[in-house]
Scaffold this active site. Sequence first.
Site, PDB file in Angstrom:
ATOM      1  N   GLN A   1       2.819  47.990  90.714  1.00  0.00           N
ATOM      2  CA  GLN A   1       1.785  47.860  91.281  1.00  0.00           C
ATOM      3  C   GLN A   1       1.162  49.253  92.167  1.00  0.00           C
ATOM      4  O   GLN A   1       0.231  49.581  92.151  1.00  0.00           O
ATOM      5  CB  GLN A   1       1.282  46.529  91.866  1.00  0.00           C
ATOM      6  CG  GLN A   1       0.780  45.539  91.061  1.00  0.00           C
ATOM      7  CD  GLN A   1      -0.249  45.829  90.312  1.00  0.00           C
ATOM      8  OE1 GLN A   1       0.054  46.033  88.689  1.00  0.00           O
ATOM      9  NE2 GLN A   1      -1.558  45.837  90.657  1.00  0.00           N
TER      10      GLN A   1
ATOM     11  N   HIS B   1      -8.335  39.223  79.689  1.00  0.00           N
ATOM     12  CA  HIS B   1      -9.478  39.827  78.957  1.00  0.00           C
ATOM     13  C   HIS B   1     -10.452  38.917  78.459  1.00  0.00           C
ATOM     14  O   HIS B   1     -10.890  39.009  77.174  1.00  0.00           O
ATOM     15  CB  HIS B   1      -8.748  41.045  77.957  1.00  0.00           C
ATOM     16  CG  HIS B   1      -8.497  42.243  78.598  1.00  0.00           C
ATOM     17  ND1 HIS B   1      -7.109  42.345  78.915  1.00  0.00           N
ATOM     18  CD2 HIS B   1      -9.070  43.287  79.117  1.00  0.00           C
ATOM     19  CE1 HIS B   1      -6.901  43.450  79.414  1.00  0.00           C
ATOM     20  NE2 HIS B   1      -8.151  44.127  79.787  1.00  0.00           N
TER      21      HIS B   1
ATOM     22  N   ASP C   1     -14.148  48.446  85.781  1.00  0.00           N
ATOM     23  CA  ASP C   1     -13.240  47.958  84.888  1.00  0.00           C
ATOM     24  C   ASP C   1     -11.725  47.524  85.603  1.00  0.00           C
ATOM     25  O   ASP C   1     -11.421  46.470  85.531  1.00  0.00           O
ATOM     26  CB  ASP C   1     -12.915  48.721  83.719  1.00  0.00           C
ATOM     27  CG  ASP C   1     -12.194  47.935  82.674  1.00  0.00           C
ATOM     28  OD1 ASP C   1     -11.570  48.743  81.679  1.00  0.00           O
ATOM     29  OD2 ASP C   1     -11.911  46.719  82.469  1.00  0.00           O
TER      30      ASP C   1
ATOM     31  N   HIS D   1     -13.695  38.130  83.183  1.00  0.00           N
ATOM     32  CA  HIS D   1     -13.441  39.684  83.484  1.00  0.00           C
ATOM     33  C   HIS D   1     -14.890  40.463  83.070  1.00  0.00           C
ATOM     34  O   HIS D   1     -15.197  41.312  83.875  1.00  0.00           O
ATOM     35  CB  HIS D   1     -12.359  40.135  82.524  1.00  0.00           C
ATOM     36  CG  HIS D   1     -12.208  41.840  82.360  1.00  0.00           C
ATOM     37  ND1 HIS D   1     -11.935  42.418  83.818  1.00  0.00           N
ATOM     38  CD2 HIS D   1     -12.090  42.532  81.503  1.00  0.00           C
ATOM     39  CE1 HIS D   1     -11.858  43.772  83.052  1.00  0.00           C
ATOM     40  NE2 HIS D   1     -11.985  43.799  82.168  1.00  0.00           N
TER      41      HIS D   1
ATOM     42  N   HIS E   1     -17.951  45.309  77.161  1.00  0.00           N
ATOM     43  CA  HIS E   1     -16.865  46.341  77.053  1.00  0.00           C
ATOM     44  C   HIS E   1     -15.629  45.884  76.408  1.00  0.00           C
ATOM     45  O   HIS E   1     -14.554  46.717  76.135  1.00  0.00           O
ATOM     46  CB  HIS E   1     -16.708  47.293  78.372  1.00  0.00           C
ATOM     47  CG  HIS E   1     -15.874  46.402  79.308  1.00  0.00           C
ATOM     48  ND1 HIS E   1     -16.025  45.247  79.900  1.00  0.00           N
ATOM     49  CD2 HIS E   1     -14.375  46.852  79.497  1.00  0.00           C
ATOM     50  CE1 HIS E   1     -14.960  44.887  80.545  1.00  0.00           C
ATOM     51  NE2 HIS E   1     -14.085  45.715  80.407  1.00  0.00           N
ATOM     52  N   ASP E   2     -15.363  44.472  76.350  1.00  0.00           N
ATOM     53  CA  ASP E   2     -13.937  44.079  76.255  1.00  0.00           C
ATOM     54  C   ASP E   2     -14.143  43.050  74.848  1.00  0.00           C
ATOM     55  O   ASP E   2     -13.128  42.266  74.883  1.00  0.00           O
ATOM     56  CB  ASP E   2     -13.095  43.321  77.200  1.00  0.00           C
ATOM     57  CG  ASP E   2     -12.449  44.457  78.008  1.00  0.00           C
ATOM     58  OD1 ASP E   2     -11.960  44.369  79.171  1.00  0.00           O
ATOM     59  OD2 ASP E   2     -11.832  45.460  77.341  1.00  0.00           O
TER      60      ASP E   2
HETATM   61  O1  LIG Z   1      -3.305  46.120  87.881  1.00  0.00           O
HETATM   62  C1  LIG Z   1      -2.876  46.557  86.956  1.00  0.00           C
HETATM   63  C2  LIG Z   1      -1.555  47.141  86.591  1.00  0.00           C
HETATM   64  C3  LIG Z   1      -1.505  48.039  85.250  1.00  0.00           C
HETATM   65  N1  LIG Z   1      -2.300  48.159  84.533  1.00  0.00           N
HETATM   66  C4  LIG Z   1      -2.125  48.761  83.292  1.00  0.00           C
HETATM   67  C5  LIG Z   1      -2.860  48.364  82.504  1.00  0.00           C
HETATM   68  C6  LIG Z   1      -2.778  49.352  81.083  1.00  0.00           C
HETATM   69  C7  LIG Z   1      -1.770  50.368  81.210  1.00  0.00           C
HETATM   70  C8  LIG Z   1      -0.987  50.560  82.229  1.00  0.00           C
HETATM   71  C9  LIG Z   1      -0.029  51.728  82.021  1.00  0.00           C
HETATM   72  F1  LIG Z   1       0.040  52.247  83.305  1.00  0.00           F
HETATM   73  F2  LIG Z   1       0.919  51.442  81.560  1.00  0.00           F
HETATM   74  F3  LIG Z   1      -0.775  52.541  81.212  1.00  0.00           F
HETATM   75  C10 LIG Z   1      -1.162  49.987  83.195  1.00  0.00           C
HETATM   76  N2  LIG Z   1      -3.771  47.747  84.746  1.00  0.00           N
HETATM   77  C11 LIG Z   1      -3.941  46.956  85.889  1.00  0.00           C
HETATM   78  C12 LIG Z   1      -5.259  46.532  85.989  1.00  0.00           C
HETATM   79  C13 LIG Z   1      -6.031  46.164  87.073  1.00  0.00           C
HETATM   80  C14 LIG Z   1      -7.242  45.849  86.833  1.00  0.00           C
HETATM   81  N3  LIG Z   1      -7.417  46.140  85.546  1.00  0.00           N
HETATM   82  N4  LIG Z   1      -6.177  46.262  84.983  1.00  0.00           N
HETATM   83  C15 LIG Z   1      -5.936  46.389  83.528  1.00  0.00           C
HETATM   84  C16 LIG Z   1      -6.520  47.802  82.933  1.00  0.00           C
HETATM   85  C17 LIG Z   1      -6.260  47.668  81.708  1.00  0.00           C
HETATM   86  C18 LIG Z   1      -5.613  46.649  80.827  1.00  0.00           C
HETATM   87  C19 LIG Z   1      -4.984  45.815  81.593  1.00  0.00           C
HETATM   88  C20 LIG Z   1      -5.402  45.482  82.844  1.00  0.00           C
HETATM   89 ZN   LIG Z   2     -11.974  45.543  81.019  1.00  0.00          ZN
END
Ligand SMILES: O=c1ccn(-c2cccc(C(F)(F)F)c2)nc1-c1ccnn1-c1ccccc1
Ligand SMILES: [Zn+2]
Length: 333
Positions: free
Chosen positions: A275, A74, A223, A78, A112-113
């Site tokens: 994933q 973040h 995002d 990003h 946004h972050d």
């Molecule tokens: O590749 C990812 C796998 C898991 N998460 C994730 C994130 C938060 C909660 C959850 C939960 F599922 F736990 F809610 C899953 N985010 C991504 C991702 C892909 C692109 N941006 N971000 C991202 C988005 C938000 C935060 C961090 C990364």
């Molecule tokens: Zn973001």
Amino acid sequence: QLSGNWGEKRKGYHAITRSSELFFRSVCLFLLLCTRPCNLPLNYVCTTQHCFDHEKLVRFTLSVRKNYHKVPYHNWWHAFNVAHCMYRMLDHEQEIFTELERQALIIACICHDLDHRGYTNQFMVKYETALASLYSTSVMEQHHFNQTVTILQQDGHNIFDHLTSDVYKQVLGYIRHYILATDLAQFFSNHKQVTRFCADQTFNIENTYHRNKLQAIMMSACDLSACAKTWPVQKKTVEIIYEEFYAQGDLEKKKGGVPLPMMDRDNAHNLPKEQVNFLRIFCEPLYGTLAVIFPHLSPLLENTKDNIHKWDNLAHGRPTTMWEVETSRIEKD
Ligand SMILES: O=c1ccn(-c2cccc(C(F)(F)F)c2)nc1-c1ccnn1-c1ccccc1
Ligand SMILES: [Zn+2]
């Protein structure tokens, strides 16, 4: 401090290597271009009320960049990638959004972050951080918006100060809505509404509510756009995302807590499966709905499907190669 004394910073600014300076000028030119009606020549001198002062835009962008932390994911890159994704998304749809909405979408993306520390909202609330005491919902997203306003209020930073007070309030309202929409907790309700409008064919871009919900999922799409990039980029970015997740999990363990499996490095062998789940639950429906409304975005859905396929191969111990993705595309065409 959000932005140092500009006089001193200017000396510091000129100490930055030429390439960094060129980079930031290109960022600002990119931002200026994002908001220039596409049918105007490059040297167009804006006469409408919605043009940015170039020097303020440079100063604003530098201060925004300064207020991103050097955390694994973040960070400024990003934010820049999210803004670039929005620029490419809007490039095809200049006419359906107003110039003010387009400016607000791009600025919301780079902001946004802001001041993200690499921890999720759940973590901030669970460990009763100062920010969690300020906001009851969307803790970080409300903070990101607050940081945006605070930077705008710095001397020489207000890129919207040429607007009337009504239009200024309107553009800040847009930016707040767009930044809050990036809270993943809001995703399902936003996406469900847009999908319903599409299913019963009542979607009306002129309807403010419909428009706001579409813009909300566009913010989510930008995002999460790392999920819709080609496999080498998706794989590398996920490694960086999980570096941040595992750092949070490590801190949680130090505090005597039990992290979510996704945040626990002892659970790293399940990353491919996590994933597949994340892409199937969030990304495939998201890019699927956007591809219905904006057919030119269908490559984002195709890449997401390819990535699900490749993570699924890894989850089941099957070999996976770049060639396989190309073959699958050729077979489809
Ligand atoms: O590749 C990812 C796998 C898991 N998460 C994730 C994130 C938060 C909660 C959850 C939960 F599922 F736990 F809610 C899953 N985010 C991504 C991702 C892909 C692109 N941006 N971000 C991202 C988005 C938000 C935060 C961090 C990364
Ligand atoms: Zn973001």
